[in-house]
Design a protein around this motif. Sequence first.
Motif, PDB file in Angstrom:
ATOM      1  N   ARG A  63       0.908  -1.213  -0.069  1.00  0.00           N
ATOM      2  CA  ARG A  63      -0.005  -0.135   0.005  1.00  0.00           C
ATOM      3  C   ARG A  63       0.596   1.174  -0.118  1.00  0.00           C
ATOM      4  NH1 ARG A  63      -3.968   0.435   4.506  1.00  0.00           N
ATOM      5  NH2 ARG A  63      -4.504  -1.933   3.736  1.00  0.00           N
ATOM      6  N   ALA A  71      -3.292   4.672   0.161  1.00  0.00           N
ATOM      7  CA  ALA A  71      -4.351   4.023   1.086  1.00  0.00           C
ATOM      8  C   ALA A  71      -4.688   4.982   2.161  1.00  0.00           C
ATOM      9  CB  ALA A  71      -3.842   2.817   1.722  1.00  0.00           C
ATOM     10  N   GLU A  72      -5.979   4.783   2.813  1.00  0.00           N
ATOM     11  CA  GLU A  72      -6.217   5.733   3.865  1.00  0.00           C
ATOM     12  C   GLU A  72      -5.532   5.767   5.145  1.00  0.00           C
ATOM     13  OE1 GLU A  72     -10.397   5.694   4.391  1.00  0.00           O
ATOM     14  OE2 GLU A  72     -10.917   6.302   2.244  1.00  0.00           O
ATOM     15  N   SER A  73      -4.776   4.583   5.336  1.00  0.00           N
ATOM     16  CA  SER A  73      -4.364   4.329   6.525  1.00  0.00           C
ATOM     17  C   SER A  73      -3.023   3.487   6.236  1.00  0.00           C
ATOM     18  CB  SER A  73      -5.082   3.118   7.399  1.00  0.00           C
ATOM     19  OG  SER A  73      -4.628   2.729   8.544  1.00  0.00           O
ATOM     20  N   TYR A  74      -1.749   3.870   7.150  1.00  0.00           N
ATOM     21  CA  TYR A  74      -0.673   3.166   7.007  1.00  0.00           C
ATOM     22  C   TYR A  74       0.017   2.606   8.522  1.00  0.00           C
ATOM     23  CZ  TYR A  74      -0.550   5.215   2.378  1.00  0.00           C
ATOM     24  OH  TYR A  74      -0.622   5.718   0.959  1.00  0.00           O
ATOM     25  N   ASP A 167       3.670   7.168  -2.258  1.00  0.00           N
ATOM     26  CA  ASP A 167       2.602   8.077  -1.660  1.00  0.00           C
ATOM     27  C   ASP A 167       3.461   8.395  -0.316  1.00  0.00           C
ATOM     28  OD1 ASP A 167       0.733   9.637  -0.397  1.00  0.00           O
ATOM     29  OD2 ASP A 167      -0.437   8.091   0.301  1.00  0.00           O
TER      30      ASP A 167
END
Length: 250
Positions: A63, A71-74, A167
Amino acid sequence: MVSQRRTLTRAGLSLSIQVSGPLDPASVPVVLVHGMGGDRTTWRPLASKLRKAGRTVVSFDMRGHGRTGPAESYLLDDFRDDLSAVVDDLGAERVDLVGHSLGAHTALRFAISTPQRARRIVLEEVPPIPRDAADLAEEVTPSATLGERIRGIGSLVANPGPFLRFDRALGDPVMSAFAIAEPAWWCSLQQVTAPTLVVSGGRRSFLPPRHLRDLAYALPSGDFLTIEAGHSVHRDRRDEFTEVVLAHLS
């Protein structure tokens, strides 16, 4: 032989996966997990050698990387859960794991949570969670030697995809997670049953070798090896790293 790209959708994320090598349902696949800022293409030389050795090789873009996208969460466990989903999708009971940096930490978390599914593991430059206040007091800042920077520029020119698709938003949450002491995480290493080789890049790396050595010897079946190369051993000492991986996974 099989060679295919496929997409696995989970939690609103489309994981980009590459599977290649002999089509043998009885074999144990080798899953390669790249580091932060890379993608699955960084493993091409090693993947080629593994296939020639008769292994089925699986690599994927984590991700926030490559064709998988942001992604929204890492959270660190998010990366682990993505790896678990990839292994589930393979339908294999057990896998061998090779990971670099964040990917190595991800592979280790997978082996902690599901030790019965990891047969053998190679962890290249794996960042450990700090144990205590003393570890936290030793500031570790990602850096690179001049040689690593030159080789990194060469890799960027030859393959700009990982850099362009990375990202940058994942940097802060990931680095923040490694800035919190978790003594319980060190205790959880006892759950890893697979023979595990921890590879350090030595004094040229920003990760202190003694921490990686401590991690290796905290594992029930851990071993430690230094290859003086800096943080990207698989890139900068390719032949030596490949030889070590093939020997350990055999």
